[in-house]
Write a protein that holds these residues in place. Structure first.
Motif, PDB file in Angstrom:
ATOM      1  N   LYS A 173       2.657   3.730  -4.818  1.00  0.00           N
ATOM      2  CA  LYS A 173       1.298   4.214  -4.601  1.00  0.00           C
ATOM      3  C   LYS A 173       1.302   5.457  -3.714  1.00  0.00           C
ATOM      4  CE  LYS A 173      -0.694   0.345  -3.201  1.00  0.00           C
ATOM      5  NZ  LYS A 173      -1.755  -0.581  -2.760  1.00  0.00           N
ATOM      6  N   LYS A 174       2.046   5.399  -2.626  1.00  0.00           N
ATOM      7  CA  LYS A 174       2.129   6.561  -1.730  1.00  0.00           C
ATOM      8  C   LYS A 174       2.789   7.731  -2.439  1.00  0.00           C
ATOM      9  CE  LYS A 174       1.032   6.810   1.969  1.00  0.00           C
ATOM     10  NZ  LYS A 174      -0.262   7.234   2.545  1.00  0.00           N
ATOM     11  N   PRO A 227       4.645  -1.562  -9.776  1.00  0.00           N
ATOM     12  CA  PRO A 227       3.714  -1.356  -8.664  1.00  0.00           C
ATOM     13  C   PRO A 227       4.324  -1.731  -7.315  1.00  0.00           C
ATOM     14  CG  PRO A 227       2.633  -2.472 -10.484  1.00  0.00           C
ATOM     15  CD  PRO A 227       4.096  -2.452 -10.810  1.00  0.00           C
ATOM     16  N   SER A 228       4.113  -0.894  -6.349  1.00  0.00           N
ATOM     17  CA  SER A 228       4.558  -1.147  -4.978  1.00  0.00           C
ATOM     18  C   SER A 228       3.799  -0.193  -4.067  1.00  0.00           C
ATOM     19  CB  SER A 228       6.067  -0.909  -4.834  1.00  0.00           C
ATOM     20  OG  SER A 228       6.388   0.466  -4.984  1.00  0.00           O
ATOM     21  N   THR A 250      -4.411   5.857  -4.691  1.00  0.00           N
ATOM     22  CA  THR A 250      -4.062   5.237  -5.960  1.00  0.00           C
ATOM     23  C   THR A 250      -3.990   3.725  -5.800  1.00  0.00           C
ATOM     24  OG1 THR A 250      -1.675   5.402  -5.557  1.00  0.00           O
ATOM     25  CG2 THR A 250      -2.720   7.241  -6.695  1.00  0.00           C
ATOM     26  N   ALA A 251      -4.093   3.028  -6.933  1.00  0.00           N
ATOM     27  CA  ALA A 251      -3.977   1.566  -6.948  1.00  0.00           C
ATOM     28  C   ALA A 251      -3.541   1.152  -8.345  1.00  0.00           C
ATOM     29  CB  ALA A 251      -5.310   0.918  -6.580  1.00  0.00           C
ATOM     30  N   SER A 266      -0.466  -3.390 -14.156  1.00  0.00           N
ATOM     31  CA  SER A 266       0.319  -2.276 -13.611  1.00  0.00           C
ATOM     32  C   SER A 266      -0.251  -0.918 -13.978  1.00  0.00           C
ATOM     33  CB  SER A 266       1.788  -2.343 -14.063  1.00  0.00           C
ATOM     34  OG  SER A 266       2.382  -3.563 -13.697  1.00  0.00           O
ATOM     35  N   THR A 267      -1.480  -0.879 -14.509  1.00  0.00           N
ATOM     36  CA  THR A 267      -2.105   0.391 -14.858  1.00  0.00           C
ATOM     37  C   THR A 267      -2.567   1.107 -13.593  1.00  0.00           C
ATOM     38  OG1 THR A 267      -2.918  -0.663 -16.871  1.00  0.00           O
ATOM     39  CG2 THR A 267      -3.862   1.480 -16.298  1.00  0.00           C
TER      40      THR A 267
END
Length: 360
Positions: free
Chosen positions: A233-234, A228-229, A343-344, A349-350
């Motif tokens: 997300k972008k 995740p970062s 998104t998130a 980390s899902t």
């Protein structure tokens, strides 16, 4: 380690079968040299070593060879090519064919998708290694070129006839994942590349997309999801936006415009679901997508929302949404002009995906 394991099995086999061969051998060979070995073995907890040997045997017997299912033989194929792009090609060669990438965005493999298209026609996403050579590629649009003797309108039945049985489990690190058998996609190992065929359940199970990933790329990606970062997300957001437009073009529909303000609304809902561990169009305050858009000062004449959760990438999220009739209707609606995507990631980390479609 594998050689040591086989040696251990061999030694223990000799030891436990000694009564079967000793009386015949002693006539020809003086076995007194084994007495020190007998004394040494007596000092060992043989049962422990035997248990370890059996465990090792079960491991190598059940372990998927080279990270694939034990019942899956590596397919061989020629022409692993999507729209003139092949694994290992140089970036400079591809840009002579498709021009410069319209977008670059991080993906779950910690690689960058370079997105090529002409107003979302001839849509391709390509990833490069450190030497600027192709190590992954994806398309969800028809092509005149044949792929392993298959066309983009070939059915799943034709794929399975051509390529035999797909992979049923995949090993990542110390975990073996059982792949779903819902018929939405199949995974094959072909010429050291993992090839995923996605199918359109609403169009006679025909091929709707193809992803090709080098085996080493998948092998080096040992986790279920990406790390995740904000950048990932972008990346997922832009990829889902682009995939949606590419699908619309295939079905003869107009391209949607990206809207950052609506993306903020979508992003906030994904974050709320990830933080509070729920999955619903209605949030914990009882507010609908339309309520949330209005609260953010956004007016609309048409609006709709798609949600996805737990898919490893935007590609899998999009293909899953296309196979769900309600979500598919939003993606292929003639009423929408704009799209926002958010998104998130939760603490595991899902990923959570939210699409907000609307027309002002």
């Amino acid at each position: 380690m594998r050689k040591i394991g086989w040696l251990l099995l061999f030694i223990l086999a000799l030891f436990f079968t000694r009564p079967l061969w000793e009386e015949y051998t002693v006539e020809y060979v003086n076995l007194s040299f084994l007495e020190p070995v007998d004394e040494w073995i007596d000092t060992l907890e043989v049962e422990q070593y035997w248990d370890e040997a059996k465990a090792y045997w079960m491991q190598i017997k059940d372990e998927p060879a080279t990270h694939i299912a034990s019942d899956q033989k590596t397919q061989t194929g020629t022409g692993i090519e999507l729209d003139q792009i092949k694994i290992g090609m140089k970036k400079s060669e591809i840009e002579k064919i498709h021009g410069s990438a319209k977008r670059v965005s991080l993906n779950e493999y910690n690689l960058v998708w370079h997105t090529y298209h002409e107003n979302y026609r001839n849509f391709m996403m390509v990833s490069y290694d450190n030497n600027n050579r192709v190590n992954a590629m994806f398309t969800n649009q028809p092509s005149e070129s044949s792929f392993l003797g298959l066309q983009m309108d070939s059915t799943r039945e034709e794929v399975l006839t051509q390529l035999d049985e797909p992979i049923t489990k995949l090993k990542k690190g110390n975990i073996i994942y059982l792949l779903p058998n819902a018929g939405e996609y199949d995974l094959f190992l072909i010429d050291n590349n993992y090839v995923t065929f996605f199918y359109d359940l609403h169009e006679n199970n025909t091929i709707t997309a193809i992803q090709v990933v080098e085996k080493m790329v998948e092998k080096n990606h040992e986790s279920t999801f990406g790390n995740p970062s904000d950048e990932l997300k972008k990346g997922f957001e832009f990829q889902l936006f682009d995939l949606t437009n590419a699908a619309r073009v295939v079905h003869g529909l107009s391209v949607l415009s990206y809207d950052e303000s609506v993306s903020n609304t979508a992003r906030n809902h994904s974050e709320d679901m990830a933080i509070h561990n729920y999955f619903s169009h209605e949030n914990l305050e009882g507010k609908s997508p339309f309520n949330r858009l209005e609260e953010d000062g956004l007016s609309f004449t048409y609006a709709g929302e798609n949600l996805a959760y737990g898919q490893t990438s935007s590609i899998f999220a999009h293909e899953g949404l296309m196979n769900s009739m309600g979500h598919r209707k939003n993606i292929l609606s003639v009423h929408y002009e704009n799209l926002g995507v958010g998104t998130a990631f939760d603490e595991k980390s899902t990923p959570y995906y939210t699409e907000n479609f609307f027309t002002k």
